[in-house]
Design a protein around this motif. Structure first.
Motif, PDB file in Angstrom:
ATOM      1  N   PRO A  33       0.826  -1.203   0.000  1.00 49.94           N
ATOM      2  CA  PRO A  33       0.000   0.000   0.000  1.00 49.94           C
ATOM      3  C   PRO A  33       0.865   1.261   0.000  1.00 49.94           C
ATOM      4  N   PRO A  34       0.398   2.362  -0.587  1.00 52.98           N
ATOM      5  CA  PRO A  34      -0.929   2.582  -1.161  1.00 52.98           C
ATOM      6  C   PRO A  34      -1.014   2.266  -2.660  1.00 52.98           C
ATOM      7  N   SER A  35       0.028   1.678  -3.220  1.00 56.01           N
ATOM      8  CA  SER A  35       0.061   1.451  -4.669  1.00 56.01           C
ATOM      9  C   SER A  35      -0.695   0.201  -5.088  1.00 56.01           C
ATOM     10  N   ILE A  36      -0.431  -0.921  -4.415  1.00 56.41           N
ATOM     11  CA  ILE A  36      -1.048  -2.192  -4.763  1.00 56.41           C
ATOM     12  C   ILE A  36      -1.233  -3.002  -3.499  1.00 56.41           C
ATOM     13  N   TYR A  37      -2.481  -3.381  -3.213  1.00 59.05           N
ATOM     14  CA  TYR A  37      -2.710  -4.145  -1.996  1.00 59.05           C
ATOM     15  C   TYR A  37      -4.122  -4.735  -2.011  1.00 59.05           C
ATOM     16  N   LEU A  38      -4.357  -5.635  -1.059  1.00 55.71           N
ATOM     17  CA  LEU A  38      -5.671  -6.239  -0.863  1.00 55.71           C
ATOM     18  C   LEU A  38      -6.399  -5.523   0.268  1.00 55.71           C
ATOM     19  N   GLU A  39      -7.674  -5.240   0.055  1.00 53.52           N
ATOM     20  CA  GLU A  39      -8.504  -4.650   1.105  1.00 53.52           C
ATOM     21  C   GLU A  39      -9.851  -5.363   1.099  1.00 53.52           C
ATOM     22  N   ASN A  40     -10.136  -6.051   2.190  1.00 53.79           N
ATOM     23  CA  ASN A  40     -11.380  -6.829   2.288  1.00 53.79           C
ATOM     24  C   ASN A  40     -11.531  -7.801   1.115  1.00 53.79           C
ATOM     25  N   GLY A  41     -10.417  -8.411   0.735  1.00 53.00           N
ATOM     26  CA  GLY A  41     -10.437  -9.409  -0.316  1.00 53.00           C
ATOM     27  C   GLY A  41     -10.438  -8.871  -1.735  1.00 53.00           C
ATOM     28  N   THR A  42     -10.364  -7.541  -1.884  1.00 47.24           N
ATOM     29  CA  THR A  42     -10.384  -6.915  -3.208  1.00 47.24           C
ATOM     30  C   THR A  42      -9.048  -6.248  -3.496  1.00 47.24           C
ATOM     31  N   PHE A  43      -8.509  -6.476  -4.698  1.00 48.75           N
ATOM     32  CA  PHE A  43      -7.274  -5.804  -5.094  1.00 48.75           C
ATOM     33  C   PHE A  43      -7.575  -4.331  -5.367  1.00 48.75           C
ATOM     34  N   THR A  44      -6.772  -3.456  -4.763  1.00 53.46           N
ATOM     35  CA  THR A  44      -6.985  -2.029  -4.940  1.00 53.46           C
ATOM     36  C   THR A  44      -5.632  -1.318  -4.896  1.00 53.46           C
ATOM     37  N   GLY A  45      -5.635  -0.034  -4.603  1.00 54.27           N
ATOM     38  CA  GLY A  45      -4.420   0.767  -4.631  1.00 54.27           C
ATOM     39  C   GLY A  45      -4.391   1.642  -5.871  1.00 54.27           C
TER      40      GLY A  45
END
Length: 270
Positions: A41-53
Protein backbone atom coordinates in the motif's frame (compact mmCIF):
# COMPACT_ATOMS: atom_id res chain seq x y z
CA UNK A 1 7.58 -15.50 7.24
CA UNK A 2 4.81 -15.16 4.68
CA UNK A 3 1.31 -14.42 5.90
CA UNK A 4 -1.49 -16.98 5.63
CA UNK A 5 -3.20 -14.73 3.09
CA UNK A 6 -0.08 -14.65 0.93
CA UNK A 7 0.13 -18.45 1.04
CA UNK A 8 -3.50 -18.77 -0.01
CA UNK A 9 -2.93 -16.35 -2.88
CA UNK A 10 0.15 -18.26 -4.01
CA UNK A 11 -1.88 -21.47 -4.22
CA UNK A 12 -4.65 -19.64 -6.07
CA UNK A 13 -2.12 -18.22 -8.51
CA UNK A 14 -0.71 -21.67 -9.25
CA UNK A 15 -4.17 -23.03 -9.93
CA UNK A 16 -5.18 -20.11 -12.09
CA UNK A 17 -2.03 -20.51 -14.16
CA UNK A 18 -3.80 -23.37 -15.89
CA UNK A 19 -6.37 -20.93 -17.26
CA UNK A 20 -5.58 -19.28 -20.60
CA UNK A 21 -5.03 -15.53 -20.66
CA UNK A 22 -7.43 -13.21 -22.40
CA UNK A 23 -10.73 -15.05 -21.85
CA UNK A 24 -14.09 -13.48 -22.70
CA UNK A 25 -16.98 -12.73 -20.35
CA UNK A 26 -20.69 -13.23 -20.99
CA UNK A 27 -20.89 -9.52 -21.85
CA UNK A 28 -18.39 -10.03 -24.65
CA UNK A 29 -15.65 -7.94 -23.04
CA UNK A 30 -12.22 -9.53 -23.03
CA UNK A 31 -10.90 -10.28 -19.53
CA UNK A 32 -7.15 -9.88 -19.07
CA UNK A 33 -5.17 -11.48 -16.25
CA UNK A 34 -3.14 -9.00 -14.21
CA UNK A 35 -0.27 -10.06 -11.96
CA UNK A 36 0.01 -7.81 -8.92
CA UNK A 37 1.26 -7.75 -5.33
CA UNK A 38 -0.91 -7.99 -2.25
CA UNK A 39 1.03 -6.04 0.36
CA UNK A 40 2.42 -2.77 -1.02
CA UNK A 41 0.00 0.00 0.00
CA UNK A 42 -0.93 2.58 -1.16
CA UNK A 43 0.06 1.45 -4.67
CA UNK A 44 -1.05 -2.19 -4.76
CA UNK A 45 -2.71 -4.15 -2.00
CA UNK A 46 -5.67 -6.24 -0.86
CA UNK A 47 -8.50 -4.65 1.11
CA UNK A 48 -11.38 -6.83 2.29
CA UNK A 49 -10.44 -9.41 -0.32
CA UNK A 50 -10.38 -6.91 -3.21
CA UNK A 51 -7.27 -5.80 -5.09
CA UNK A 52 -6.98 -2.03 -4.94
CA UNK A 53 -4.42 0.77 -4.63
CA UNK A 54 -3.42 3.57 -6.97
CA UNK A 55 -1.95 1.33 -9.66
CA UNK A 56 -4.85 -1.11 -9.77
CA UNK A 57 -7.63 1.47 -9.62
CA UNK A 58 -5.94 3.36 -12.46
CA UNK A 59 -5.75 0.14 -14.48
CA UNK A 60 -9.46 -0.51 -13.85
CA UNK A 61 -10.20 2.97 -15.22
CA UNK A 62 -8.07 2.39 -18.30
CA UNK A 63 -9.72 -1.00 -18.91
CA UNK A 64 -13.18 0.57 -18.79
CA UNK A 65 -12.14 3.24 -21.30
CA UNK A 66 -10.56 0.73 -23.66
CA UNK A 67 -13.28 -1.95 -23.58
CA UNK A 68 -11.69 -4.80 -21.62
CA UNK A 69 -11.96 -6.17 -18.09
CA UNK A 70 -9.25 -7.15 -15.62
CA UNK A 71 -8.82 -10.12 -13.30
CA UNK A 72 -6.18 -9.47 -10.63
CA UNK A 73 -4.02 -12.37 -9.41
CA UNK A 74 -1.67 -12.15 -6.44
CA UNK A 75 1.94 -13.05 -7.19
CA UNK A 76 5.52 -12.48 -6.05
CA UNK A 77 7.51 -9.74 -7.70
CA UNK A 78 10.54 -11.90 -8.52
CA UNK A 79 8.57 -13.94 -11.08
CA UNK A 80 6.16 -11.24 -12.29
CA UNK A 81 7.94 -9.95 -15.40
CA UNK A 82 8.88 -13.43 -16.59
CA UNK A 83 5.25 -14.48 -16.26
CA UNK A 84 4.12 -11.45 -18.25
CA UNK A 85 6.66 -12.27 -20.96
CA UNK A 86 5.59 -15.92 -21.17
CA UNK A 87 1.86 -15.16 -21.28
CA UNK A 88 0.78 -16.32 -17.83
CA UNK A 89 -0.26 -12.72 -17.16
CA UNK A 90 -1.42 -10.23 -19.77
CA UNK A 91 -0.38 -7.23 -17.66
CA UNK A 92 1.93 -6.60 -14.72
CA UNK A 93 0.71 -3.97 -12.25
CA UNK A 94 3.07 -3.50 -9.30
CA UNK A 95 4.72 -0.05 -9.37
CA UNK A 96 7.25 -1.49 -11.82
CA UNK A 97 10.15 0.86 -12.52
CA UNK A 98 11.01 1.01 -16.23
CA UNK A 99 14.69 0.12 -16.14
CA UNK A 100 16.66 -0.69 -19.29
CA UNK A 101 17.37 -4.18 -17.96
CA UNK A 102 13.65 -4.92 -17.58
CA UNK A 103 12.93 -3.64 -21.10
CA UNK A 104 14.87 -6.66 -22.34
CA UNK A 105 12.11 -8.89 -20.92
CA UNK A 106 8.87 -6.91 -21.37
CA UNK A 107 7.46 -3.74 -22.92
CA UNK A 108 6.17 -0.91 -20.74
CA UNK A 109 3.29 1.52 -21.01
CA UNK A 110 4.02 5.18 -20.52
CA UNK A 111 4.68 6.10 -16.91
CA UNK A 112 1.97 6.83 -14.35
CA UNK A 113 4.04 7.76 -11.29
CA UNK A 114 7.50 8.62 -10.05
CA UNK A 115 8.77 8.32 -6.53
CA UNK A 116 11.55 7.94 -4.00
CA UNK A 117 13.62 5.03 -2.73
CA UNK A 118 14.18 5.07 1.01
CA UNK A 119 15.95 3.01 3.66
CA UNK A 120 13.77 2.66 6.75
CA UNK A 121 15.58 2.08 10.03
CA UNK A 122 14.78 1.84 13.71
CA UNK A 123 14.20 5.28 15.22
CA UNK A 124 17.39 6.76 16.63
CA UNK A 125 19.68 4.46 14.63
CA UNK A 126 21.48 7.46 13.10
CA UNK A 127 21.83 5.77 9.70
CA UNK A 128 21.24 8.76 7.44
CA UNK A 129 24.06 8.44 4.86
CA UNK A 130 24.91 5.51 2.59
CA UNK A 131 28.42 4.91 4.02
CA UNK A 132 26.79 4.29 7.42
CA UNK A 133 25.20 1.10 6.06
CA UNK A 134 28.54 -0.67 5.47
CA UNK A 135 28.39 -3.94 7.40
CA UNK A 136 24.63 -3.57 7.94
CA UNK A 137 21.84 -5.93 6.84
CA UNK A 138 19.47 -4.40 4.27
CA UNK A 139 16.16 -6.09 3.43
CA UNK A 140 14.62 -5.84 -0.06
CA UNK A 141 11.93 -7.43 -2.20
CA UNK A 142 13.77 -9.81 -4.52
CA UNK A 143 14.31 -8.55 -8.10
CA UNK A 144 12.92 -5.09 -7.28
CA UNK A 145 14.63 -1.80 -8.16
CA UNK A 146 15.38 -1.53 -4.46
CA UNK A 147 17.26 -4.83 -4.75
CA UNK A 148 19.45 -3.24 -7.44
CA UNK A 149 19.91 -0.16 -5.28
CA UNK A 150 20.90 -2.12 -2.18
CA UNK A 151 23.55 -4.15 -4.01
CA UNK A 152 25.36 -0.86 -4.74
CA UNK A 153 25.49 0.19 -1.08
CA UNK A 154 29.12 -0.50 -0.29
CA UNK A 155 29.72 -3.17 2.33
CA UNK A 156 26.04 -3.85 3.04
CA UNK A 157 24.64 -7.38 3.31
CA UNK A 158 21.51 -7.65 1.17
CA UNK A 159 18.74 -9.94 2.45
CA UNK A 160 16.03 -10.76 -0.11
CA UNK A 161 12.35 -11.48 0.59
CA UNK A 162 9.42 -12.54 -1.63
CA UNK A 163 7.17 -9.70 -0.46
CA UNK A 164 7.00 -6.54 1.64
CA UNK A 165 5.33 -8.11 4.66
CA UNK A 166 8.20 -10.55 5.12
CA UNK A 167 10.80 -7.78 5.02
CA UNK A 168 8.86 -5.58 7.41
CA UNK A 169 8.53 -8.44 9.90
CA UNK A 170 12.32 -8.85 9.97
CA UNK A 171 12.89 -5.12 10.39
CA UNK A 172 10.39 -5.03 13.24
CA UNK A 173 12.03 -7.89 15.14
CA UNK A 174 15.49 -6.38 14.76
CA UNK A 175 17.16 -8.84 12.38
CA UNK A 176 17.53 -6.10 9.73
CA UNK A 177 19.29 -2.75 10.09
CA UNK A 178 17.45 -1.21 7.15
CA UNK A 179 14.53 -1.94 4.84
CA UNK A 180 14.84 -0.56 1.29
CA UNK A 181 11.43 0.30 -0.18
CA UNK A 182 9.60 2.93 -2.25
CA UNK A 183 9.01 5.82 0.15
CA UNK A 184 5.21 5.79 -0.22
CA UNK A 185 5.09 2.11 0.75
CA UNK A 186 7.41 2.70 3.68
CA UNK A 187 5.29 5.63 4.86
CA UNK A 188 2.18 3.45 4.78
CA UNK A 189 3.80 0.76 6.92
CA UNK A 190 4.98 3.39 9.42
CA UNK A 191 1.50 4.92 9.58
CA UNK A 192 -0.15 1.53 10.06
CA UNK A 193 2.27 0.46 12.80
CA UNK A 194 2.60 3.43 15.19
CA UNK A 195 3.83 1.20 18.02
CA UNK A 196 6.95 0.24 16.02
CA UNK A 197 9.66 2.94 16.38
CA UNK A 198 10.75 3.44 12.76
CA UNK A 199 12.19 6.35 10.78
CA UNK A 200 13.43 7.28 7.29
CA UNK A 201 17.19 6.79 7.31
CA UNK A 202 18.17 7.72 3.74
CA UNK A 203 16.05 8.77 0.77
CA UNK A 204 16.82 9.39 -2.91
CA UNK A 205 14.49 10.52 -5.72
CA UNK A 206 13.93 8.16 -8.67
CA UNK A 207 12.71 10.20 -11.64
CA UNK A 208 14.40 8.58 -14.63
CA UNK A 209 12.53 5.27 -14.42
CA UNK A 210 8.82 6.03 -13.87
CA UNK A 211 6.45 3.27 -12.83
CA UNK A 212 4.46 1.68 -15.67
CA UNK A 213 2.35 -1.33 -16.60
CA UNK A 214 4.21 -4.27 -18.18
CA UNK A 215 3.04 -6.31 -21.19
CA UNK A 216 4.61 -8.94 -23.44
CA UNK A 217 6.73 -7.38 -26.20
CA UNK A 218 4.57 -8.98 -28.88
CA UNK A 219 1.34 -7.50 -27.51
CA UNK A 220 1.53 -4.16 -29.30
CA UNK A 221 -2.24 -3.72 -29.49
CA UNK A 222 -2.60 -3.99 -25.71
CA UNK A 223 0.32 -1.62 -25.22
CA UNK A 224 -1.39 0.93 -27.46
CA UNK A 225 -4.65 0.58 -25.49
CA UNK A 226 -2.89 1.10 -22.17
CA UNK A 227 -1.18 4.23 -23.46
CA UNK A 228 -4.38 5.57 -24.99
CA UNK A 229 -6.38 5.00 -21.80
CA UNK A 230 -3.62 6.48 -19.65
CA UNK A 231 -3.42 9.60 -21.83
CA UNK A 232 -7.17 10.09 -21.45
CA UNK A 233 -6.96 9.59 -17.68
CA UNK A 234 -4.25 12.24 -17.45
CA UNK A 235 -6.15 14.63 -19.70
CA UNK A 236 -9.40 14.57 -17.72
CA UNK A 237 -7.78 14.63 -14.29
CA UNK A 238 -8.47 11.01 -13.28
CA UNK A 239 -4.79 10.32 -12.56
CA UNK A 240 -4.62 13.44 -10.38
CA UNK A 241 -7.80 12.44 -8.52
CA UNK A 242 -6.61 8.88 -7.84
CA UNK A 243 -3.18 10.13 -6.79
CA UNK A 244 -4.77 12.50 -4.27
CA UNK A 245 -6.95 9.64 -3.00
CA UNK A 246 -4.11 7.23 -2.32
CA UNK A 247 -1.13 9.53 -1.73
CA UNK A 248 -2.13 12.04 0.92
CA UNK A 249 1.17 13.90 1.20
CA UNK A 250 3.29 12.99 -1.84
CA UNK A 251 3.16 15.60 -4.63
CA UNK A 252 1.93 14.64 -8.09
CA UNK A 253 4.56 15.04 -10.85
CA UNK A 254 3.67 18.04 -13.02
CA UNK A 255 3.69 15.81 -16.10
CA UNK A 256 0.71 13.90 -14.68
CA UNK A 257 -1.41 16.90 -13.70
CA UNK A 258 -4.69 17.35 -15.58
CA UNK A 259 -3.85 18.12 -19.20
CA UNK A 260 -0.15 17.35 -18.64
CA UNK A 261 2.13 15.76 -21.25
CA UNK A 262 2.55 12.48 -19.35
CA UNK A 263 5.72 10.46 -18.83
CA UNK A 264 6.69 8.81 -22.15
CA UNK A 265 8.53 5.50 -21.99
CA UNK A 266 10.57 4.21 -24.93
CA UNK A 267 10.65 0.47 -25.64
CA UNK A 268 13.61 -0.47 -27.85
CA UNK A 269 12.59 -2.73 -30.70
CA UNK A 270 8.87 -2.52 -30.00
Amino acid sequence: MRSTLSKILAVATAALALTACGSSTDSGAKTLRVGTLTDAPPSIYLENGTFTGFDNELLRDIAKREGFEVQFVGTEFASLLANVANGQFDIGSSTISTTEARKKTVAFSNGYSTGFTTIITKKGAGLTALPAFAGKRLGVVQASVQDDFATKVGGAEVVRFPDYNAGFAQLKNGTLDGWVVPKDIGQKYIDQNPAVPLDFGYTVETKDTPSAFAVAKKDKDLLAKLNDGLAKAIADGTVARLHAQFFKTEPLPKELEQGGPGLPVQNPGV
